[in-house]
Design a protein around this motif. Sequence first.
Motif, short mmCIF file in Angstrom:
data_model
loop_
_atom_site.label_atom_id
_atom_site.label_comp_id
_atom_site.label_asym_id
_atom_site.label_seq_id
_atom_site.Cartn_x
_atom_site.Cartn_y
_atom_site.Cartn_z
N ASP A 58 -16.73 20.70 -1.56
CA ASP A 58 -16.51 20.14 -2.90
C ASP A 58 -15.02 20.27 -3.24
N TRP A 59 -14.34 19.14 -3.46
CA TRP A 59 -12.90 19.17 -3.70
C TRP A 59 -12.56 19.98 -4.94
N ARG A 60 -13.49 20.06 -5.88
CA ARG A 60 -13.21 20.78 -7.12
C ARG A 60 -13.07 22.28 -6.89
N ASN A 109 -29.74 7.09 -4.98
CA ASN A 109 -29.63 8.55 -4.89
C ASN A 109 -28.88 9.02 -3.64
N PHE A 110 -27.68 8.48 -3.43
CA PHE A 110 -26.86 8.88 -2.28
C PHE A 110 -25.91 10.00 -2.71
N PRO A 111 -25.79 11.10 -1.92
CA PRO A 111 -24.89 12.21 -2.30
C PRO A 111 -23.44 11.74 -2.38
N LEU A 112 -22.79 11.95 -3.50
CA LEU A 112 -21.42 11.46 -3.69
C LEU A 112 -20.44 12.17 -2.77
N GLN A 113 -20.70 13.42 -2.39
CA GLN A 113 -19.80 14.19 -1.54
C GLN A 113 -20.26 14.20 -0.08
N CYS A 166 0.83 -1.20 0.00
CA CYS A 166 0.00 0.00 0.00
C CYS A 166 0.86 1.25 0.00
N TYR A 167 0.22 2.39 -0.18
CA TYR A 167 0.94 3.65 -0.07
C TYR A 167 -0.01 4.74 0.40
N LEU A 168 0.56 5.89 0.78
CA LEU A 168 -0.21 7.04 1.22
C LEU A 168 -0.05 8.17 0.21
N ALA A 169 -1.10 8.95 0.04
CA ALA A 169 -1.03 10.14 -0.81
C ALA A 169 -1.96 11.20 -0.23
N LEU A 170 -1.56 12.45 -0.36
CA LEU A 170 -2.45 13.52 0.02
C LEU A 170 -3.64 13.56 -0.93
N ALA A 171 -4.81 13.93 -0.38
CA ALA A 171 -6.01 14.02 -1.20
C ALA A 171 -5.92 15.23 -2.12
N LYS A 172 -6.44 15.08 -3.32
CA LYS A 172 -6.53 16.19 -4.26
C LYS A 172 -7.64 17.13 -3.77
N GLY A 173 -7.30 18.40 -3.56
CA GLY A 173 -8.28 19.34 -3.03
C GLY A 173 -8.75 18.93 -1.66
N GLY A 174 -7.80 18.59 -0.77
CA GLY A 174 -8.12 18.06 0.54
C GLY A 174 -8.87 19.04 1.43
N LEU A 175 -9.55 18.49 2.43
CA LEU A 175 -10.22 19.31 3.42
C LEU A 175 -9.21 20.09 4.25
N SER A 176 -8.01 19.53 4.40
CA SER A 176 -6.95 20.17 5.17
C SER A 176 -5.61 19.77 4.57
N ASN A 177 -4.53 20.32 5.12
CA ASN A 177 -3.20 20.02 4.59
C ASN A 177 -2.73 18.62 4.92
#
Length: 512
Positions: free
Chosen positions: A481-483, A458-462, A363-374
Amino acid sequence: MLPPRAVNRHLCWSCLVCASLPRLACGDVEGKLDALFNRVRAVQKKSGAFEMLLCVGNFFGSTSETEWKEYQTGVKKAPIQTYVLGANNQETVHYFPDVSGCELAENITYLGRKGIFSGMSGLQIAYLSGTESLNEPTPAYSFSSKDVMELQTSLLSTPKFKGVDILLTSPWPRDVGNFGNSSGEIDTKRCGSVLVSNLATSLKPRYHFAALEKTYYERLPYRNHVILQETAQHVSRFIALANVGNADKKKYLYAFSILPMNSMDSAELVKQPQDVTENPYQKSRKEAQKAKLLLGAEEEPACQFFFDLSKQQGKKRPSDGKEGRHFQSKQARKPPQPTGPCWFCLASPEVEKHLVVSIGTHCYLALAKGGLSNDHVLILPIGHYQSVVELSSEVVEEVEKYKSALKKFFQSKGKRYVLFERNYRSQHLQLQIAQPGTPYFYVELDTGEKLFHRIKKNFPLQFGREVLASEAILNIPDRADWRQCKSTKEEEAALSKAFREDFEPFDFSLLQ
């Protein structure tokens, strides 16, 4: 006597059944032919027939003349087809009359200075006689960088070359002990040949036998590919053998079974044992990590193991991850490929490799794209899997190790985490709490609670982000919204570098 180079054309004189027969490898014989062949006879009487005996190191000694003449004249005969490497010193050069290889006695064949031969079974054996020399012209008992380069070129120019089944050298490869188990009294940073290390790196032998150090050392298997950059390849096993009849009874005879690479299913060939290590000929683990993060990937797609970890304040729950090394009892079937573009597959044009912060075995770790935090982090598997139930226990175990490491990391900063996964309109993994194909939303809190919701439609994706970003929790509704949270690649690379350095004291993968 065989004509020159005949050995390069034919390895086995019997039939295709030889493909299934085990082989024997031996360390320095040093002229003790009776001791060796008596031992081989005893082994064959107990275990059955062997196809061949491969001898590395010094086959002859300084006082071999009398015993050798009995085999040379036919008074005695080797009980098995035996292949030997050439001289490692001036005193024994005269035993090898033809540098290109020849039959020395019945059932005893000198391979030659360098080359490769394959038998009716298809087994490919590369060999390099002598010890490394920096002098020109090269002595008759040595090899030079030119010899190594010629051998490499002859093989690497072969279409679709994957590696060789067996590599025979007398010297050890330099640094073979890196990232592996201890070799006892031998300092592998000083012992052996750099040229042999280079040869092993390029030829990728499944077995590599060597001698000369008068000790037995079986290194843990090591990888021949760079994780996240290359398609999975077979592993290599290095075995150094002791000298025949040594007083300490160190192992000098090694029995092994191997099917020719060209007759194996590719999925079976590249299976990675649980105790596999990094390639020992890399400069260092940290430098290898940096290279992995900076270079592009050309391997089978790997997708997200869609766990989201976002920072919060306070204390975190203990992890119940188990650590330990063991062999896999079951091999997971080959993972399916994504049905379309995947932003988390490392071979995809959409992937963001500069966000990777840690690389383990599975496995590996990566920061989320457009993360909620740093420090919004993703835990991902290296392979592309649709369901956790398809994973081996070792992959799941490493997920737990990352969760435990992240728990300690955030705890050191007085923070809490929330873990969530959405298995809805996604190609990615799902947890073992539901049957494959069952849509759900899963949350794990640091207090121990686990929340599970069965999705019907109909579940909210975000939904996960929206809850965490709400005023009641993180109070950052503009980041739901990460975008809407995109940063430049330079800014993301800087955040990844900062997190990587901060997480380093807790990163178990750097100690593997």
